[in-house]
Design a protein around this motif. Structure first.
Motif: not given
Length: 187
Positions: A30-31, A34, A37-38
């Motif tokens: 998840v980290v 994220e 894709t920020t």
């Protein structure tokens, strides 16, 4: 995919260790996803400072937790030598804390020991619930149970839970302060 792998293995962060060595698999995924894709908006200086302070506080709390856990584990042979001999100092400390002390544990029925410390995750609605062992609490994650093949874990947890209560009762009455009863129960 290369950027995800690179982020998970870099050690240039607040803890000076790779994320793979700190986070479990799903959290790491998840980290890293994220992070890749920020949209790349910069944080305001005050928000970034707040985040750094929160990270520092979390790291200092983790260090304090580690110090306290180490201390409690080192003292478990004095409080509950037979329980410690049977299931190990960390698991003994966790179960004693959850049960409310040695007297509370000695009064607890053995059938109530396996669920102690298990997380009843109701957020997994829709997922299969008939997989594996139902009560994955402190006892399930203890070294004595983890060394047992998966098909025998449920039965082993019942046996160890009964022995655990016997060891707690022996510790409560101070019948065997050297831990020999716990060693005998472990066999």
């Amino acid at each position: 995919m290369d950027s995800i792998k690179e982020i998970s293995q870099k050690s240039e962060n607040a803890v000076n260790a790779s994320l793979r060595s700190i986070l479990d698999g799903p959290t790491l995924m998840v980290v890293t996803v994220e992070a890749t894709t920020t949209r790349g908006r910069e944080l305001a200086a005050s928000k970034l400072q707040t985040i750094h302070r929160a990270c520092s506080m979390t790291l200092s709390l983790d260090r304090a937790k580690h110090i306290l856990t180490t201390y409690v584990q080192s003292r478990m042979n004095l409080f509950a030598p037979n329980l410690t001999a049977l299931i190990g100092s960390l698991t003994a400390a966790q179960i004693l804390n959850f049960a409310g002390g040695l007297t509370g544990l000695a009064k607890t029925p053995a059938c109530n020991i396996p669920p102690l410390g298990s997380k009843n995750n109701k957020a997994q609605t829709g997922f299969a619930t008939n997989v594996g062992v139902r009560h994955q609490g402190f006892l399930y994650h203890s070294p004595i149970i983890m060394a047992i093949p998966p098909d025998l874990k449920k039965q082993a947890m019942r046996i160890v839970a009964a022995k655990l209560i016997l060891a707690a009762r022996v510790d409560r009455t101070h019948s065997s302060p050297d831990g020999s009863t716990g060693e005998d129960l472990r066999q």
